[in-house]
Structure formats: structure tokens, C-alpha cells
Write a protein that holds these residues in place. Structure first.
Motif, PDB file in Angstrom:
ATOM      1  N   HIS A  92      12.904 -14.622   9.496  1.00 32.31           N
ATOM      2  CA  HIS A  92      11.643 -14.781   8.772  1.00 32.31           C
ATOM      3  C   HIS A  92      11.495 -13.729   7.676  1.00 32.31           C
ATOM      4  CE1 HIS A  92       7.319 -15.935   8.515  1.00 32.31           C
ATOM      5  NE2 HIS A  92       7.214 -14.684   8.077  1.00 32.31           N
ATOM      6  N   HIS A 111       4.999 -15.862   3.224  1.00 35.30           N
ATOM      7  CA  HIS A 111       4.894 -16.062   4.675  1.00 35.30           C
ATOM      8  C   HIS A 111       4.950 -17.542   5.039  1.00 35.30           C
ATOM      9  CE1 HIS A 111       3.730 -15.435   8.844  1.00 35.30           C
ATOM     10  NE2 HIS A 111       2.772 -16.323   8.686  1.00 35.30           N
ATOM     11  N   ALA A 114       8.438 -18.914   4.608  1.00 31.97           N
ATOM     12  CA  ALA A 114       9.361 -18.400   5.623  1.00 31.97           C
ATOM     13  C   ALA A 114       9.110 -19.045   6.978  1.00 31.97           C
ATOM     14  CB  ALA A 114       9.236 -16.884   5.725  1.00 31.97           C
ATOM     15  N   GLU A 115       7.850 -19.373   7.286  1.00 29.61           N
ATOM     16  CA  GLU A 115       7.533 -20.061   8.535  1.00 29.61           C
ATOM     17  C   GLU A 115       8.283 -21.392   8.624  1.00 29.61           C
ATOM     18  OE1 GLU A 115       4.749 -19.452  11.291  1.00 29.61           O
ATOM     19  OE2 GLU A 115       5.972 -17.722  10.754  1.00 29.61           O
ATOM     20  N   GLU A 118      12.550 -20.418   8.618  1.00 29.57           N
ATOM     21  CA  GLU A 118      13.182 -19.455   9.527  1.00 29.57           C
ATOM     22  C   GLU A 118      14.037 -20.096  10.612  1.00 29.57           C
ATOM     23  OE1 GLU A 118       9.443 -18.799  12.626  1.00 29.57           O
ATOM     24  OE2 GLU A 118       9.647 -17.496  10.904  1.00 29.57           O
TER      25      GLU A 118
END
Length: 239
Positions: A92, A111, A114-115, A118
Motif C-alpha cells: 500500500h 490512499h 493504493a487501496e 495493493e
């Protein structure tokens, strides 16, 4: 997921549970040291899932040997579960750093991307990203990135900005929020990892926390000041 850690593939949901248990068990300090047991209710609130569903998932994770769960006593990661959670966080946070540095994403955008990503990068791709970035120790928000050996960087002790004494200086180490509006405001104020801030005299009041960043003075709402973690600096930084 690193096959040296776990031979049985986990679902995305199971990986997310392990990651959130780790984050909650470190008490919000960013240290990634799992010192606290996590309640089912806290986990349900964080993941926006019904407590009954959380209990069912914890049972499955326990069967995998990834968590230890006792009714009314909360859940803790096992040694194996801890390593899996660190690996997910490594993916992440490397992705966040890559999006920010290579693709020009704002720190308030990375964020959510990346969620989604990942769970889907290979170990080879992870290694390429890390090499391109120069093996970073922290993501754009100042959160630690576990190394390829799942070791954590040795950071200087930090505390909330709001806990500084009047006239004391601090070096911003991390910003503990993913809220886009909060990150946009902090960026406009120059409050990012690496920035130096001064707590002004009479800095603590019902209105908020008064600080100086560079030549500018600001009154930060208390909840925003508590999101900023700093390492106190010595008297040589005065003036």
C-alpha cells in the motif's frame, strides 16, 4: 502475497482485516507495533461492517493461524498474521509513494488508489517500484514503509503537535489522516513531513492551537493539530 509468509492465498477482504487490525492495535501512533487488543466493535466501525460479519471473518482468520480471538477480550495478530499485515502495508505505502513521486498524484489522492491496487501487484513489481523510488522508508504522509525483510525504520520519538510546549519547535514526522480536505488544508499551510513548526505562546486555547510555519502564523483547529505528529527540536532552533 509473499509465499514465504503464507502458502494459502488470502482474499482481499482477509488481507484488509489483517491490515486494519494492525493499524488499530498500534493505537494510532504509526509505530506498527501491535500493543493493543482490538475489539470487534472498533474493527466493525473502522471497516463499516456489521459486528456479526466481523466475528465470522475473525473465526476464519483464526483457523488460518493469523489471529487470536477471544470473546470480550478482543483480537490480536499472531506472528504470522503480523507479517502478512506488514506485507500488505508495504504494498500500500509503496504504491502511495510511487503514485506521488512518479505520477504526480497529490498526497490527498494516493490512499484511495493504493487501496484498490495493493492486492494486485506481484512481488517482482513491488521490488521494481521500491528500486525506482530508492527504497523509501516512509510514504507521502510520513507513515513507515516496512522493508522487503518486513523490518521497520527506526524513527525518532514523536508526539502530537498539540502537545508541544509554548515556544517549542517540532519537526513534522507524519500526518495521521487520509481525509482529503484536511490534507489539502495542511498542504496549503506548508505542514508536511519535514516541515518545522513552532508552538506560539498562548498556543493552546479553546479556539485551537497557534503555530508558526516559516514566517506565517496560523490558528489550527484542535482536531487538525492532533493529526500532526512531530519530533521535538532543541533550543538551537529558536529564532
Amino acid at each position: 502475497m509473499n509465499q514465504l509468509i503464507l502458502k494459502t492465498p488470502l482474499s482481499e477482504a482477509q488481507e484488509d482485516y489483517l491490515k486494519q487490525i494492525l493499524l488499530l492495535s498500534s493505537g494510532g501512533t504509526g509505530s506498527l507495533e501491535p500493543t493493543l487488543a482490538v475489539s470487534t466493535q472498533d474493527l466493525a466501525d473502522e471497516m463499516q461492517i456489521k459486528p456479526a460479519s466481523v466475528t465470522g471473518m475473525l473465526k476464519k482468520l483464526s483457523e488460518h493461524g493469523l489471529v487470536e480471538h477471544e470473546a470480550y477480550r478482543g483480537v490480536r495478530l499472531t506472528a504470522t498474521g503480523y507479517k502478512v499485515a506488514l506485507e500488505v502495508l508495504r504494498h500500500h505505502r509503496l504504491i502511495e509513494a510511487y503514485l506521488h513521486q512518479a505520477l504526480g498524484y497529490g498526497w490527498e489522492e494516493v490512499h484511495a488508489e493504493a487501496e484498490r491496487l495493493e492486492h494486485h501487484i506481484s512481488e517482482a513489481f513491488e521490488a521494481r517500484i521500491a528500486e525506482w523510488l530508492g527504497h523509501p522508508s516512509h510514504d507521502p504522509h510520513g507513515d513507515p514503509i516496512p522493508s522487503a525483510q518486513l523490518e521497520l525504520p527506526q524513527d525518532a520519538p514523536s508526539q502530537r503537535l498539540s502537545s508541544l510546549e509554548d515556544g517549542e519547535y517540532g519537526l513534522v514526522m507524519r500526518v495521521a489522516t487520509q481525509d482529503q480536505d484536511a490534507l489539502n488544508l495542511l498542504a496549503r499551510l506548508g505542514i508536511r513531513p519535514g516541515a518545522k513548526v513552532e508552538m506560539l505562546m498562548l498556543g493552546h486555547s479553546v479556539e485551537g492551537t497557534r503555530v508558526r510555519v516559516g514566517e506565517q502564523r496560523y490558528l489550527l483547529p484542535t482536531n487538525l493539530a492532533q493529526m500532526v505528529w512531530v519530533s521535538p527540536l532543541g533550543d538551537e532552533y529558536a529564532g
